[in-house]
Design a protein around this motif. Structure first.
Motif, PDB file in Angstrom:
ATOM      1  N   ALA A  24      -1.933   3.559  25.673  1.00 22.13           N
ATOM      2  CA  ALA A  24      -0.709   3.109  25.011  1.00 22.13           C
ATOM      3  C   ALA A  24       0.283   4.250  24.831  1.00 22.13           C
ATOM      4  N   HIS A  25       1.546   3.882  24.928  1.00 23.54           N
ATOM      5  CA  HIS A  25       2.659   4.780  24.611  1.00 23.54           C
ATOM      6  C   HIS A  25       3.486   4.055  23.556  1.00 23.54           C
ATOM      7  N   VAL A  26       3.833   4.751  22.480  1.00 22.75           N
ATOM      8  CA  VAL A  26       4.620   4.136  21.412  1.00 22.75           C
ATOM      9  C   VAL A  26       6.044   4.648  21.495  1.00 22.75           C
ATOM     10  N   SER A  27       6.993   3.717  21.446  1.00 21.74           N
ATOM     11  CA  SER A  27       8.397   4.082  21.577  1.00 21.74           C
ATOM     12  C   SER A  27       9.233   3.353  20.536  1.00 21.74           C
ATOM     13  N   GLU A  85       2.681   3.283  13.240  1.00 25.24           N
ATOM     14  CA  GLU A  85       2.588   1.816  13.257  1.00 25.24           C
ATOM     15  C   GLU A  85       2.050   1.304  14.594  1.00 25.24           C
ATOM     16  N   GLY A  86       2.557   1.864  15.688  1.00 28.84           N
ATOM     17  CA  GLY A  86       2.114   1.432  17.014  1.00 28.84           C
ATOM     18  C   GLY A  86       0.649   1.712  17.259  1.00 28.84           C
ATOM     19  N   LEU A  87       0.197   2.911  16.880  1.00 27.55           N
ATOM     20  CA  LEU A  87      -1.210   3.247  17.074  1.00 27.55           C
ATOM     21  C   LEU A  87      -2.107   2.423  16.161  1.00 27.55           C
ATOM     22  N   PRO A 118      -2.595  12.180  13.467  1.00 29.72           N
ATOM     23  CA  PRO A 118      -4.013  11.807  13.528  1.00 29.72           C
ATOM     24  C   PRO A 118      -4.595  11.434  12.163  1.00 29.72           C
ATOM     25  N   LEU A 119      -4.252  12.181  11.127  1.00 28.30           N
ATOM     26  CA  LEU A 119      -4.772  11.877   9.795  1.00 28.30           C
ATOM     27  C   LEU A 119      -4.218  10.548   9.290  1.00 28.30           C
ATOM     28  N   ALA A 120      -2.921  10.327   9.459  1.00 23.33           N
ATOM     29  CA  ALA A 120      -2.306   9.076   8.994  1.00 23.33           C
ATOM     30  C   ALA A 120      -2.907   7.871   9.706  1.00 23.33           C
ATOM     31  N   VAL A 121      -3.102   7.977  11.017  1.00 26.19           N
ATOM     32  CA  VAL A 121      -3.666   6.856  11.775  1.00 26.19           C
ATOM     33  C   VAL A 121      -5.129   6.646  11.395  1.00 26.19           C
TER      34      VAL A 121
END
Length: 141
Positions: free
Chosen positions: A28-31, A86-88, A117-120
């Protein structure tokens, strides 16, 4: 996937994990520029009524060499809209494992742009693996 050493390390780990556990892989790529989520794979024919996002080319270029090393592994590419976190977070729904790259930017870098990384990892709906970037590719510590 964003073309960095950190995302390549995550993709390599993801392919190995998926191959080891006989699972499909989704890159995935988040944009924030994208208005909708866009999915593409080599098996399913899907109709989209919009122009393919440019990030899809990046995903194809990054996944192709690994897909050749893992023949038969189903690969799906997704361009997701919204913020990276949000995307991840959405990418983790239904996943056996969400794999993230970590550029190991240090305290100052993380304070300036946030610790993705921590937030996700704290809000993901599935297990998360955080893979450090390969420092030999020139990423700063």
């Amino acid at each position: 996937m964003d073309g960095t050493a950190a995302s390549r390390a995550a993709l390599d780990f993801g392919f190995a994990f998926a191959g080891e556990h006989d699972l499909p892989l989704a890159a995935a790529h988040v944009s924030p520029a994208s208005r909708d989520d866009y999915f593409n794979d080599d098996v399913t024919l899907s109709a989209h009524f919009a122009i393919e996002p440019a990030a899809l080319e990046l995903l194809a270029a990054e996944t192709e060499p690994l897909a050749l090393r893992h023949p038969g592994l189903p690969v799906r590419r997704a361009v997701l809209h919204g913020s990276v976190i949000e995307g991840l977070d959405r990418a983790g729904y239904g996943a056996a494992l969400l794999v993230l790259g970590d550029m190991r930017r240090g305290v100052v870098g993380r304070a300036r742009t946030g610790d993705v990384p921590l937030a996700v990892a704290t809000r993901a709906p599935c297990p998360v693996a955080v893979v450090p970037a390969d420092q030999r590719e020139g990423d700063p510590l």
